[in-house]
Design an enzyme around this catalytic site. Sequence first.
Site, short mmCIF file in Angstrom:
data_model
loop_
_atom_site.label_atom_id
_atom_site.label_comp_id
_atom_site.label_asym_id
_atom_site.label_seq_id
_atom_site.Cartn_x
_atom_site.Cartn_y
_atom_site.Cartn_z
CB THR A 135 -0.89 0.00 1.27
OG1 THR A 135 -1.44 1.28 1.47
CG2 THR A 135 -0.10 -0.36 2.52
CG ASP A 136 -1.13 4.98 -0.92
OD1 ASP A 136 -1.69 4.30 -0.02
OD2 ASP A 136 -1.72 5.89 -1.55
CD GLU A 137 -3.46 3.36 4.26
OE1 GLU A 137 -3.38 3.41 5.49
OE2 GLU A 137 -4.51 3.13 3.65
CE1 TYR A 161 -3.29 -2.77 5.65
CE2 TYR A 161 -3.24 -0.41 5.19
CZ TYR A 161 -3.28 -1.72 4.75
OH TYR A 161 -3.30 -1.99 3.39
CE LYS A 165 0.05 -4.70 2.92
NZ LYS A 165 -0.33 -6.04 2.37
#
Length: 358
Positions: A135-137, A161, A165
Amino acid sequence: MKNILITGGAGFIGSNFVRYMLKNEPAIQVINLDALTYAGSPTNLEALPGEKRHTFIQGDICDRALVDDLLRQREIDTIVHFAAESHVDRSILGPEQFIQTNIVGTFTLLEAAKFYWLHERKWNDGQARFHHISTDEVYGSLAPDEPPFAETTPYQPNSPYAASKASSDHLVRAYHHTYGLPTTLTNCSNNYGPYQFPEKLVPLIILNALEGKPLPVYGDGQQIRDWLYVEDHCEAIALVLRQGRIGEEYNIGGDNQPTNLEIIHTLCSILDARLPASPHAPHTQLIEYVTDRPGHDRRYAINMAKIQTELGWQPRQALASGLEKTVDWYLNNADWVAKIRSQQQYNQWMQQNYVDRS
Ligand code: NAD
Ligand code: TYD
C-alpha cells in the site's frame, strides 16, 4: 507462469484479481488460499470465468505445513500475495491480528517459497515469482506542498496497519537481497469497485445512504486520497508479473486527489440521480461529522512515472465514471449486500466504530 497461488483471493482486490486472471490468462491454473475472515467470502467468487481452472482452499497463510503442501502438490511457480488484515480503523482498535497475518503470514510464505523454489526445485528467476501487494500508506502522510510518493520515498508508516505492511515489505526486500528470492512488489493507493467490504469509505457511504443512516465524515473531511478503480489495479499487477523487473517496487495510483468530502458528495449526487424518489434524497442531508481517526494521515498522492515509463501502464478508469459503476454494482447486487448486513460481526463493527465512537 502456469500454477499461480493467490492468497486472500476471497477478499475485495483478491477476488477481482482471480476473476481478471482467469479471464485474461487462459493457460493458468489458480489456487486460491484464503482463511475466510470477516472480510473474505465465497460469494465473491461466484460465476467465475474459467471456473474449472480455479481451486479454492480455505486456510491460513501462517500455516506453514499447509503452504508447503500446496506449493509442492500444485507445483506453484507464482505467488501473488494479497492476504492481509486491511482496515486502518480495525488496526487501531485491535493491532494484534495485523502483526500475525501481515508480518508473520508474509514471513511464512517467504520461507516456504524460498525452501520450495530455491532449495528443492533449484529454480532460477525466470521460473518463479513472488509478488507482494502493498500500500501507499507505508510512506506516511504528505503535507499539501510535498511531492507525491515515489518508489524512493522513505517509509514512515503511521498506523499499526501501515507499520505491519511496511514490515512485510521489508521482509520481501530482504528475501530478495539476501537469498535471491525472485520478488516484485507494488505499492498501491486506495482501491474502490465491486466486492469491497462495506467498512471502507466508498461502500460504507453507499450502503449507509441507501438505508438513510448517517454518512460519517472523520474530522474535517479534507483528507486526500488517490483513488484507483480495482480493475485498473488488477491490470497493473498482471503487467508487473509478466514484465516487472525482479527485485523492483512499482507505485500504482489512479491519478486523482479528491478530498474525502468530495468523494462523499459525488456518491450522494450519483445516488440522487439513480434514486430520485428516495425519501433520503438529497443524500447529502445524511452527512455527519464525527470524531477524527487517531493519527489520521492527511494526504496521499502517487508518482506513477516508473510503471508508466517502464511498463507503459496507466489507469483507464476516470474517477467519476468509476464511482458511477461502483454505485451501480452495489444497487444491482442487493443479495450480496444483504448477506453482509445480516452478519453479526459486521453489525458489531458498526456499533464499535461508529455508535460507540466518542
Ligand atoms: P480485504 O480485507 O478485502 O481482503 C483480505 C482477504 O485476506 C480476505 O479474503 C481474508 O479472508 C484474507 N485473509 C486475512 N487473513 C488471512 C490469513 N491469515 N490467511 C489467509 N487469508 C487471510 O483486503 P483488500 O482490500 O482486498 O486488500 C488486499 C491487499 O491489498 C492487502 O494486502 C492490502 O494491504 C492491499 N491494499 C489494499 C488497498 C485497498 O484500498 N483496499 C490499497 C492498497 C493495498
Ligand atoms: P478507508 O476507506 O478506511 O481507507 P484508508 O484509511 O486506508 O485510506 O478511508 C478512506 C478515507 O476516508 C480516510 O481518510 C478515512 C476516511 N473515512 C471517513 O471519513 N469515514 C469513514 O466512515 C471511513 C471508513 C473512512
